[in-house]
Design a protein around this motif. Structure first.
Motif, PDB file in Angstrom:
ATOM      1  N   ASP A  16      37.937  27.108  -8.588  1.00 53.61           N
ATOM      2  CA  ASP A  16      37.303  28.427  -8.667  1.00 53.61           C
ATOM      3  C   ASP A  16      37.789  29.309  -7.522  1.00 53.61           C
ATOM      4  OD1 ASP A  16      35.362  28.381  -6.322  1.00 53.61           O
ATOM      5  OD2 ASP A  16      34.689  26.607  -7.408  1.00 53.61           O
ATOM      6  N   GLU A  17      37.528  30.617  -7.662  1.00 56.79           N
ATOM      7  CA  GLU A  17      38.081  31.595  -6.727  1.00 56.79           C
ATOM      8  C   GLU A  17      37.618  31.352  -5.300  1.00 56.79           C
ATOM      9  OE1 GLU A  17      38.229  36.467  -6.074  1.00 56.79           O
ATOM     10  OE2 GLU A  17      37.288  35.610  -7.862  1.00 56.79           O
ATOM     11  N   ALA A  18      36.330  31.027  -5.119  1.00 56.69           N
ATOM     12  CA  ALA A  18      35.806  30.822  -3.762  1.00 56.69           C
ATOM     13  C   ALA A  18      36.483  29.631  -3.080  1.00 56.69           C
ATOM     14  CB  ALA A  18      34.299  30.612  -3.807  1.00 56.69           C
ATOM     15  N   ALA A  19      36.628  28.515  -3.825  1.00 51.44           N
ATOM     16  CA  ALA A  19      37.270  27.327  -3.248  1.00 51.44           C
ATOM     17  C   ALA A  19      38.736  27.608  -2.922  1.00 51.44           C
ATOM     18  CB  ALA A  19      37.161  26.148  -4.216  1.00 51.44           C
ATOM     19  N   SER A  20      39.420  28.328  -3.813  1.00 53.14           N
ATOM     20  CA  SER A  20      40.832  28.662  -3.579  1.00 53.14           C
ATOM     21  C   SER A  20      40.972  29.554  -2.347  1.00 53.14           C
ATOM     22  CB  SER A  20      41.410  29.374  -4.806  1.00 53.14           C
ATOM     23  OG  SER A  20      41.351  28.549  -5.942  1.00 53.14           O
TER      24      SER A  20
END
Length: 451
Positions: free
Chosen positions: A227-231
């Motif tokens: 997901d965007e936050a983890a990336s």
């Protein structure tokens, strides 16, 4: 009546430069000549505060070490008196205590080392002022939303139809706020990458690691659809994982970690904690800082700083460990001998279950195949010891001695005489070579052997 905002002329940001060295101020003034900024100069912290009291300033960039009032103290006062003003520290030396003081007390937005690169300096100033503009725009939109909410409450008692129209308008405003906030987060990621490039200037080009580690982490995130936050957190962690090394000597920065003496080794083991300390006060960096803190933990619990074991280590830290070691093994920052990419991957496999998460190794190797020059995923390539070699086999990679000397080129067809020479040279060096070869079909092998 709806709130109408009268058109205003384009804002020309005011930039205050503070340094006790007149030559530095002159250099900065020349650099910013022709830029769309109003440039103000101060030769001391006291003079800077006097100028700030007389007029608004968008950005203050101060030297770290000045007489009477140092840069960290000045920027802390600016933060207290003018919290909306962007704060940048400029310093000609790596001083962890000064950096930590500036981050904790002044909450600086950026940190720039002397001597600076002109293009990078202009880029940092532009991004910092754009970041500030977005924050101010977000605050303006929030104020507008509050006003519109109050108007909605008044209209709700008299006109249902008007309520429906206003609700749609509020949704549009909320979407604009979300978009502005996403832009802010993107700007933060970009800022960390710019800073990592500046930090890399401490190292010679052959020892620089951050750019390749960022590419590996991004490749993994894309392939596995994180997901965007983890990336975003992983990318920022990859960009700044070694910020805690900035206070090291040049010699220590380039010495393989396995060759460090006891005092330097203790300092080396402290760099993940040092990196986390520098970043924890920046709210958007907190999750990335936690990944950096634990990226030198080992799967078997023998790592540092907290000797976490197995799945107690954050997943992002386990992945960052693989990426960091894969690149640093090739740069000669872990072992004395620089490995090629295939040898580095064999090393990761060898220590799977001890240093690395065994569930991540093969997925990581597949990602490396997409972004690096490796042959390990080719099923026709085998990795053999010298005594397993036979005439007719073809080298898939260059073969180097432990001292880096090229022994044989990729594509070389081995003969019995060459194999015997390799065995003798290996014994003379006291080394143990890993040879990447392709084994031809029987008919082809006989032909090659005859030639």
């Amino acid at each position: 009546m709806e709130e109408q905002s009268a058109p205003t002329p384009a804002h020309r940001p005011a930039v205050l430069l503070v340094d006790d060295e007149e030559s530095i101020l002159n250099s900065l003034r020349r650099l910013l000549r022709g830029q769309p900024y109003e440039v103000l100069l101060a030769s001391s912290g006291a003079q800077a505060l006097e100028m700030l009291a007389q007029r608004p300033v968008d950005l203050v960039m101060s030297d770290a070490r000045m007489p009477n009032m140092d840069g960290a103290t000045l920027l802390a006062s600016v933060r207290q008196l003018y919290p909306a003003t962007t704060r940048i520290m400029l310093t000609g030396y790596a001083d962890p205590s000064a950096i930590i003081k500036a981050i904790n007390e002044g909450q600086i937005d950026r940190y720039i080392s002397k001597p600076w690169n002109d293009e990078e300096m202009l880029l940092i100033l532009r991004q910092a002022l754009e970041h500030q503009h977005l924050a101010r725009e977000r605050e303006r939109l929030e104020r507008l939303t509050r006003v519109q909410n109050d108007q909605l409450k008044l209209l709700n008692s008299t006109l249902e139809k008007h309520v429906s129209a206003r609700t749609a308008e509020l949704q549009q405003t909320a979407d604009m706020l979300d978009l502005a906030y996403e832009e802010l987060k993107h700007s933060y990621v970009t800022g960390t990458e710019v800073f990592s490039l500046l930090a890399n200037l401490r190292l010679p080009p052959a020892k620089q690691t951050n750019r390749q580690i960022i590419e590996l982490v991004r490749g993994y995130c894309k392939v596995h659809r994180l997901d965007e936050a983890a990336s975003r957190d992983l990318t920022m962690a990859a960009a700044l994982y070694n910020i805690g090394k900035l206070s090291w000597t040049d010699s220590m920065m380039t010495t393989p970690s396995d060759l460090l003496h006891s005092t330097d080794r203790d300092r080396y083991r402290g760099y993940p904690k040092q990196s986390e300390s520098l970043l924890m006060t920046l709210d958007p960096m907190k999750d990335a800082a936690r990944l950096i803190l634990h990226h030198q933990e080992h799967w078997d619990g023998s790592g540092f700083p907290d000797r976490l074991k197995g799945e107690a280590i954050p997943l992002g830290s386990r992945l960052l460990k693989l990426a960091v070691d894969f690149v640093e093994l090739q740069r000669g920052l872990i072992l004395e001998r620089q490995m090629n990419s295939d040898e580095a991957l064999l090393y990761l496999r060898q220590y799977s279950g001890r240093l690395y998460d065994p569930e991540l190794i093969e997925d990581f190797i597949k990602v490396c195949a997409l972004v690096s020059d490796i042959t390990l995923t080719d099923p026709s390539v085998k990795v053999l010891g010298t005594r397993e070699l036979a005439a007719g086999m073809i080298l898939a990679r260059n073969l180097n001695a432990d001292n880096g000397m090229l022994l044989l080129n990729a594509g070389k067809v081995l003969s019995a005489l060459l194999v015997d020479k390799l065995i003798s040279f290996e014994a003379m060096e006291g080394a143990k070579y890993k040879v990447f070869v392709k084994v031809p079909e029987e008919g082809e092998a006989a032909l090659l052997a005859g030639s």
